[in-house]
Design a protein around this motif. Structure first.
Motif, PDB file in Angstrom:
ATOM      1  N   LYS A   1       5.716  -2.490   5.474  1.00 41.19           N
ATOM      2  CA  LYS A   1       5.390  -1.070   5.244  1.00 41.19           C
ATOM      3  C   LYS A   1       5.781  -0.624   3.835  1.00 41.19           C
ATOM      4  N   VAL A   2       6.970  -1.045   3.404  1.00 39.75           N
ATOM      5  CA  VAL A   2       7.458  -0.677   2.058  1.00 39.75           C
ATOM      6  C   VAL A   2       6.528  -1.238   0.987  1.00 39.75           C
ATOM      7  N   PHE A   3       6.207  -2.539   1.094  1.00 40.20           N
ATOM      8  CA  PHE A   3       5.354  -3.195   0.094  1.00 40.20           C
ATOM      9  C   PHE A   3       3.924  -2.652   0.148  1.00 40.20           C
ATOM     10  N   TYR A   4       3.451  -2.362   1.359  1.00 39.45           N
ATOM     11  CA  TYR A   4       2.101  -1.803   1.514  1.00 39.45           C
ATOM     12  C   TYR A   4       1.983  -0.499   0.731  1.00 39.45           C
ATOM     13  N   ASP A   5       2.980   0.380   0.902  1.00 36.20           N
ATOM     14  CA  ASP A   5       2.968   1.676   0.203  1.00 36.20           C
ATOM     15  C   ASP A   5       3.064   1.494  -1.310  1.00 36.20           C
ATOM     16  N   GLN A   6       3.905   0.542  -1.744  1.00 36.33           N
ATOM     17  CA  GLN A   6       4.049   0.259  -3.183  1.00 36.33           C
ATOM     18  C   GLN A   6       2.716  -0.179  -3.789  1.00 36.33           C
ATOM     19  N   ILE A   7       2.060  -1.115  -3.105  1.00 40.84           N
ATOM     20  CA  ILE A   7       0.803  -1.691  -3.607  1.00 40.84           C
ATOM     21  C   ILE A   7      -0.339  -0.675  -3.500  1.00 40.84           C
ATOM     22  N   LYS A   8      -0.368   0.056  -2.403  1.00 35.68           N
ATOM     23  CA  LYS A   8      -1.450   1.035  -2.175  1.00 35.68           C
ATOM     24  C   LYS A   8      -1.486   2.108  -3.262  1.00 35.68           C
ATOM     25  N   SER A   9      -0.315   2.444  -3.789  1.00 31.93           N
ATOM     26  CA  SER A   9      -0.247   3.494  -4.823  1.00 31.93           C
ATOM     27  C   SER A   9      -0.908   3.045  -6.133  1.00 31.93           C
ATOM     28  N   CYS A  10      -1.177   1.734  -6.285  1.00 33.71           N
ATOM     29  CA  CYS A  10      -1.744   1.200  -7.543  1.00 33.71           C
ATOM     30  C   CYS A  10      -3.225   0.835  -7.426  1.00 33.71           C
ATOM     31  N   VAL A  11      -3.808   0.950  -6.226  1.00 33.30           N
ATOM     32  CA  VAL A  11      -5.184   0.463  -6.031  1.00 33.30           C
ATOM     33  C   VAL A  11      -6.074   1.540  -5.411  1.00 33.30           C
ATOM     34  N   ASP A  12      -7.403   1.307  -5.473  1.00 31.09           N
ATOM     35  CA  ASP A  12      -8.354   2.235  -4.856  1.00 31.09           C
ATOM     36  C   ASP A  12      -8.473   1.993  -3.358  1.00 31.09           C
ATOM     37  N   GLN A  13      -8.587   0.710  -3.010  1.00 31.60           N
ATOM     38  CA  GLN A  13      -8.703   0.330  -1.607  1.00 31.60           C
ATOM     39  C   GLN A  13      -7.868  -0.907  -1.353  1.00 31.60           C
ATOM     40  N   ILE A  14      -7.398  -1.021  -0.117  1.00 30.21           N
ATOM     41  CA  ILE A  14      -6.597  -2.179   0.259  1.00 30.21           C
ATOM     42  C   ILE A  14      -7.085  -2.672   1.615  1.00 30.21           C
ATOM     43  N   LYS A  15      -7.237  -3.981   1.740  1.00 25.05           N
ATOM     44  CA  LYS A  15      -7.682  -4.566   3.004  1.00 25.05           C
ATOM     45  C   LYS A  15      -6.648  -5.596   3.450  1.00 25.05           C
ATOM     46  N   VAL A  16      -6.149  -5.433   4.679  1.00 23.39           N
ATOM     47  CA  VAL A  16      -5.145  -6.360   5.210  1.00 23.39           C
ATOM     48  C   VAL A  16      -5.851  -7.597   5.746  1.00 23.39           C
ATOM     49  N   GLU A  17      -5.492  -8.751   5.188  1.00 27.03           N
ATOM     50  CA  GLU A  17      -6.075 -10.032   5.629  1.00 27.03           C
ATOM     51  C   GLU A  17      -5.075 -10.775   6.513  1.00 27.03           C
ATOM     52  N   LYS A  18      -5.556 -11.810   7.185  1.00 22.54           N
ATOM     53  CA  LYS A  18      -4.675 -12.631   8.033  1.00 22.54           C
ATOM     54  C   LYS A  18      -3.696 -13.415   7.147  1.00 22.54           C
TER      55      LYS A  18
END
Length: 254
Positions: A184-201
């Motif tokens: 969750k922490v890393f997701y929020d960090q990364i999401k703040s720098c990108v337009d879209q994010i897709k979680v892969e396996k």
């Protein structure tokens, strides 16, 4: 006689352009325009590319990806299509007409997708952790685990085994909880720098590494430095490492 068109991608443009014999099995790749859209194609038989030879199939897939990359470099924005996308002719309708009919019918949707992908690229982000290092850290900060570890020392062999099982189960639960928290922490960090994010396996790795997360990220080509700097912060955390790949045409976002 060829009766179909193999599709690589869709781009903005209104002219028929030849890109040379860069296609699958040396096919001539060119554009078929409809209004301000172009389909990038080569002529083919009206049947899928099939082979029992895995190396041959791998070469086809690699060539498909290379053509999309060449087009992406040339046009700046591209709507990539999957391998083996083929439009055939029908009774009384030539393949080119059928292709333009599809472009016409899906015109607004294709325009919107191209607008969303304009000047953007796909990047891959994978974060790993070392279970041994993280386990030591979890044990250090958990009074419950510390207490159990101490109690084991004073128990008989049989009881010590039971306590050890209890300790392993407790550690496993704590690690799962930490994995969820870090995700969750890393997701929020990364999401703040990108337009879209897709979680892969996540994928299985070697024993000293576990993949904690696997993301496909869409962002402006020139903004990758900001994401890279954020990932460096994660990479410097003890027990963690990052793999950052790209830029690629945005396959995961079409």
């Amino acid at each position: 006689m060829t009766e179909a068109r193999y599709l690589y991608c869709i781009v903005e443009g209104s002219e028929e352009i030849t890109l040379g014999n860069i296609g699958i099995e040396g096919s001539r790749v060119y554009t078929i325009p409809y209004q301000d859209l172009c389909a990038v194609v080569h002529n083919c038989l009206p049947e899928p590319y099939k082979s029992e030879d895995k190396e041959k199939v791998k070469l086809w897939l690699t060539t498909h990806a290379k053509v999309v990359e060449v087009v992406w470099e040339k046009f700046g924005t591209v709507l990539p299509l999957g391998f083996d996308t083929i439009i055939k002719g029908e009774e009384g309708i030539a393949p080119d007409e059928n292709l333009k009919k599809w472009l016409k019918g899906d015109y607004e949707n294709l325009r919107q997708k191209l607008a969303k992908l304009k000047d953007r690229a796909e990047f891959g982000v994978q974060v790993f952790w070392d279970p041994k290092i993280i386990s030591e850290w979890v044990i250090e900060k958990s009074p419950e685990i510390k207490k159990l570890s101490e109690e084991i020392k004073s128990k008989s062999k049989g009881l010590a085994y039971m306590y050890k099982q209890k300790l392993e189960n407790l550690l496993k639960k704590k690690l799962e909880k930490e994995a969820d928290r870090f995700f969750k922490v890393f997701y929020d960090q990364i999401k703040s720098c990108v337009d879209q994010i897709k979680v892969e396996k996540t994928k299985k790795m070697e024993e000293d590494k576990q993949m904690l997360l696997n993301f496909s990220c869409l962002l402006f080509k020139g903004k990758s430095k900001i994401l890279g700097e954020e990932l460096e912060k994660i990479n410097h955390l003890k027990g963690f490492s990052v793999r950052f790949t790209g830029p690629w045409p945005p396959y995961s976002f079409v």
